[in-house]
Write an enzyme that holds these catalytic residues in place. Structure first.
Site, PDB file in Angstrom:
ATOM      1  N   CYS A   1       0.850  -1.194   0.000  1.00  0.00           N
ATOM      2  CA  CYS A   1       0.000   0.000   0.000  1.00  0.00           C
ATOM      3  C   CYS A   1       0.887   1.246   0.000  1.00  0.00           C
ATOM      4  O   CYS A   1       2.111   1.160   0.114  1.00  0.00           O
ATOM      5  CB  CYS A   1      -0.945   0.009   1.198  1.00  0.00           C
ATOM      6  SG  CYS A   1      -0.086   0.156   2.773  1.00  0.00           S
TER       7      CYS A   1
ATOM      8  N   CYS B   1       9.054 -26.792 -27.736  1.00  0.00           N
ATOM      9  CA  CYS B   1       7.933 -27.283 -26.941  1.00  0.00           C
ATOM     10  C   CYS B   1       7.989 -26.657 -25.547  1.00  0.00           C
ATOM     11  O   CYS B   1       8.915 -25.925 -25.203  1.00  0.00           O
ATOM     12  CB  CYS B   1       7.938 -28.801 -26.840  1.00  0.00           C
ATOM     13  SG  CYS B   1       9.275 -29.442 -25.803  1.00  0.00           S
TER      14      CYS B   1
ATOM     15  N   CYS C   1      11.083 -26.968 -23.345  1.00  0.00           N
ATOM     16  CA  CYS C   1      12.157 -26.005 -23.622  1.00  0.00           C
ATOM     17  C   CYS C   1      11.969 -24.758 -22.762  1.00  0.00           C
ATOM     18  O   CYS C   1      12.921 -24.245 -22.166  1.00  0.00           O
ATOM     19  CB  CYS C   1      12.149 -25.594 -25.097  1.00  0.00           C
ATOM     20  SG  CYS C   1      12.362 -26.935 -26.277  1.00  0.00           S
TER      21      CYS C   1
ATOM     22  N   ASP D   1     -16.565   1.847  -4.168  1.00  0.00           N
ATOM     23  CA  ASP D   1     -16.451   3.186  -3.586  1.00  0.00           C
ATOM     24  C   ASP D   1     -17.549   4.038  -4.222  1.00  0.00           C
ATOM     25  O   ASP D   1     -17.894   3.849  -5.386  1.00  0.00           O
ATOM     26  CB  ASP D   1     -15.072   3.764  -3.899  1.00  0.00           C
ATOM     27  CG  ASP D   1     -14.917   5.168  -3.344  1.00  0.00           C
ATOM     28  OD1 ASP D   1     -15.223   5.372  -2.164  1.00  0.00           O
ATOM     29  OD2 ASP D   1     -14.493   6.049  -4.120  1.00  0.00           O
TER      30      ASP D   1
END
Length: 807
Positions: free
Chosen positions: A17, A85, A88, A503
């Protein structure tokens, strides 16, 4: 001393935050030698100016570490070449992550990219590239690489050439395979096609020229003590090819002179390679379509800009526009950069960012956004953000990062891919032994075919593509809808949300008060508003500004006040045209002896009950009327909340306003649960309470005042216009400022996760069903090859359905 200062930028992870950012900033500021420290929570970055004679970067980092946060000073985006693939990708990711100084590495097989967070004090990009090269792959910094689209097109063109050659050479061999089926025995087969020498000549280029990529890939994998798809293909096709070569040499040694040729398996290896190449081509074409969202976003950008330099107008590429340049935008043209209007009046279509179909009026002093369209007037604009700083560039960056990130569910697929190949090789060897020694004693050819079929059907390509292609397509489609997920993990988590906290100000409401009611007593409305407007014009309070704006919109001229006094918490006192004006609360009226009629007080209460802020006006000591101001509800809020409820989601409104006003606003949009009079720091506590009850919470706010609550929530959604979209503190940015984007985000998350599950089901299904079928001898190798290719293509095509998803 000022000239001796150094400035460094530190990337910080672990902040939850804005309070974390403030804590770090204060701690850094107290260090000896630090002249200035600024910590940006949204960007997770600290910019520090310091005297190198008194402190150094290591001390800055140590201070941050002591506070419980981590420092990652740089990020490298690499384009990877040579992956075949998912295994890898897993291998590269693990190798990079083990390099000292690397904080994290995420390799995306579908995008062929790697995002690496590292400390340049310990490791360089070159070190990372060298480590990748040792694995047998190539890593190029994205900014140094030529156009990725050109690279992909060249790779596709190469695959097409290989496919054409392979298909032409394999066709006669395929013909011999077809003739083996009894129901097709009537097909004419030239004797030449059955000649082992002829088959050898056709199969060899396919095996070693077209199939070279599989041998190279297998060698690199085995050299690094791992196995991938290339190992399976190389093993399977080599077994068929070399066994056929053995039979050919045996046939020659027997002196058959071309007669009674044995059954060969050249067609098995050649057709397999052809089918794998075909599947790879389809896969490459389909994968290219998953990045359409980024291409369409990039296409929104203007290509050129008309700038004024040294008093002359000149057309230049948009990439050459510099901050501080003056840009001229004519009617109908795209605004090339973010900036501020210096001269001119026009309306601008900002729908590409805000989703609003109505053009926005612009005049001197107003901000404009790059890629929006100037409609009807010429504008002279001061460039304030160019290149990667513009809103569009930030949006593209967020989408790219989301598409390149990994959802947690993908980790499961990566683990499976990493161990799958060795297991499959073991199964193939075991089945060969069983068939050769027990099921079909001495029948080497049949046992070999079964082993080859197992090796081929089990390739984990589809498994590796299942998650990233869906993430790419889903996040891209969401971006087109005005919803930006900042990472694959957020796209995955959003589908679990069962509670949405909204909010009030700027989220449910427009966030801008408007004059809604004017009720004069004993005088004309225009005269009443003239005097009220004059009194309020000197005030800086937002409610006063709303009253003045509403009066001016009615075309009423407002005179100047002779005197003005603001009375905090009560109202104002002014003199206008010799008349005494008081505007404010009941208590202010009582203080000045103004009598309020009972009906006026009742009316004022009714306005307050409706969620409006009512103010009494007295002129020359007598009650003159009431004006009311309200933060009006967004037109789409009620419909959006109805959609959320229909999706089974609990909706709660949270606000610092009083209970009466909050309930009034909530009632208008259909919200039953309200948390009123909650301070900003208390919102995070309310989120935590719901989480402790087992609820998955999404907090929706403006991304600045609500930062603690956004960070605390399982998913933080920031309402924004897109101008600072990449700097929001939330996990998801809703660019349109429309609450309908909330159900859109949840819907896209649900659909994407459903799509991923479908992909994983089919990918694992091909392997799980295919292996036992092949082990029973019911699956010919060439059919296994076709099924393997089809599995990858079907997974990608299924993911692409998300790009056409309708909301």
């Amino acid at each position: 001393m000022g000239n001796e200062n150094n400035t460094t930028s530190l990337q910080i992870t672990g902040m939850t935050c804005s309070a974390c950012a403030n804590r770090i900033e204060k701690s850094l500021g107290r260090l000896e030698g630090v002249q200035e420290a600024n910590v940006n929570f949204a960007l997770e970055r600290a910019t520090v100016a310091y005297n190198p004679e008194l402190t150094d970067v290591s001390k800055l980092e140590a201070t941050i570490h002591k506070l419980g946060y981590d420092v990652v000073k740089d990020v490298a985006d690499l384009q990877l070449h040579g992956m075949y693939c998912a295994a890898c990708a897993v291998r590269i990711e693990k190798a990079i992550a083990k390099i000292p100084g690397v904080s994290s590495a995420a390799v995306n097989f579908a995008l062929e990219t790697a995002r690496v967070q590292y400390n340049p004090g310990e490791v360089s990009v070159q070190d990372i590239q060298e480590r990748v090269a040792k694995l047998g792959y190539e890593a190029v910094l994205k900014q140094e690489q030529a156009d990725e689209g050109d690279y992909r097109e060249q790779a596709i063109a190469r695959q097409k050439r290989k496919l054409l050659i392979s298909a032409l050479l394999s066709l006669p061999l395929l013909w011999t395979m077809v003739s083996h089926f009894s129901f097709l025995s009537w097909i004419w087969l030239p004797d030449l096609f059955m000649n082992p020498w002829f088959q050898l000549v056709l199969a060899t280029p396919v095996q070693f020229y077209i199939g070279k990529q599989f041998y190279v890939g297998a060698y690199k994998a085995l050299r690094n003590k791992s196995a991938n798809m290339d190992v399976l293909i190389a093993l399977g096709t080599s077994a068929a090819y070399f066994y056929s070569l053995y039979l050919t040499l045996e046939w020659v040694a027997a002196g058959n002179g071309g007669q009674h040729a044995p059954a060969m398996y050249y067609e098995t290896s050649a057709v397999l390679i052809t089918l794998v190449i075909l599947g790879k081509l389809f896969e490459a074409l389909a994968k290219g379509r998953t990045s359409e969202a980024i291409k369409s976003l990039m296409g929104l950008q203007a290509k050129t800009a008309l700038v004024v330099r040294e008093g002359k107008e000149q057309m230049i590429p948009v990439e050459e526009v510099q901050r501080g340049d003056v840009v001229i935008v004519k009617p109908g043209e795209k605004i090339p950069v973010d900036g501020e209007v210096l001269e001119g009046v026009s309306s601008v279509d900002e729908s590409m960012l805000t989703g609003e179909s109505f053009p926005v009026e612009k005049q001197a002093g107003d901000a404009v956004i790059g890629a929006t369209i100037n409609k009807n007037g010429s504008l002279k604009i001061l460039a304030t953000k160019v290149g990667k700083e513009t809103a569009l560039a930030q949006i593209v960056k967020v989408v790219e990062e989301a598409q390149g990130s990994k959802a947690p569910i993908q980790r499961v697929a990566d683990v499976i891919s990493g161990i799958f190949v060795p297991i499959v090789v073991g199964i193939a060897v075991l089945c060969f032994i069983i068939w050769y020694f027990w099921a079909s004693p001495g029948n080497f050819a049949h046992a070999l075919e079964i082993a080859i079929a197992i090796l081929v059907i089990a390739c984990p390509c589809a498994l590796g593509l299942a998650t990233p292609t869906s993430i790419m397509a889903g996040s891209g489609r969401a971006a087109e809808l005005g919803v930006l997920f900042k990472g694959g993990e957020h796209l995955e988590t959003t589908h679990t949300v069962d509670t949405v906290i909204l909010d009030k100000t700027g989220t449910v409401t427009k966030g801008k008060p408007e004059l809604t009611n004017v009720e004069p007593e004993g005088m004309a409305e225009s005269d009443f508003l003239r005097l009220v407007g004059a009194a309020e014009k000197s005030s800086e309070h937002p409610l006063a500004e709303a009253i003045v704006a509403g009066i001016e919109d009615r075309g009423i001229d407002i005179p100047a006040a002779a005197s003005f006094e603001a009375i905090p918490g009560y109202g104002i006192h002014a003199e206008v045209e010799g008349r005494d004006i008081i505007i404010g609360t009941r208590r202010l009226m009582a203080k000045h002896g103004v009598q309020i009629a009972a009906n006026a007080d009742t009316r004022m209460s009714a306005l307050e009950q409706a969620g409006k802020t009512a103010m009494i006006a007295a002129i020359d000591g007598k009650y003159a009327g009431v004006v009311a101001v309200a933060d009006t509800i967004k037109e789409t809020s009620q419909a959006a909340i109805s959609r959320l409820k229909a999706m089974g989601i609990q909706v709660i409104m949270i606000t610092g306003d009083n209970e009466r006003t909050a309930r009034a606003i909530a009632g208008q949009v259909g919200i039953n649960e309200v948390l009123a009079e909650v301070l900003p720091e208390g919102k995070a506590a309310e989120v935590k309470k719901l989480q402790q009850q087992g609820q998955k919470v999404a907090m929706v706010g403006d991304g600045i005042n609500d930062a603690p609550a956004l960070a605390m929530a399982d998913i933080g959604m920031a309402i924004g216009t897109g101008t600072d979209v990449a700097m929001e503190a939330a996990d998801v940015t809703l660019m349109k400022g429309d609450l309908n984007s909330i159900p859109d985000a949840i819907y896209m998350s649900r659909k994407t996760m459903s799509n991923i599950r479908q992909n994983l089901f089919w990918a694992l299904g091909y392997n799980s069903l295919g292996i036992p079928i092949a082990a029973l001898g019911l699956l010919a190798p060439w059919i296994a090859g076709a099924a393997m290719a089809l599995s990858s293509v079907s997974v990608v095509l299924n993911a692409l359905r998300l790009q056409r998803m309708k909301i």
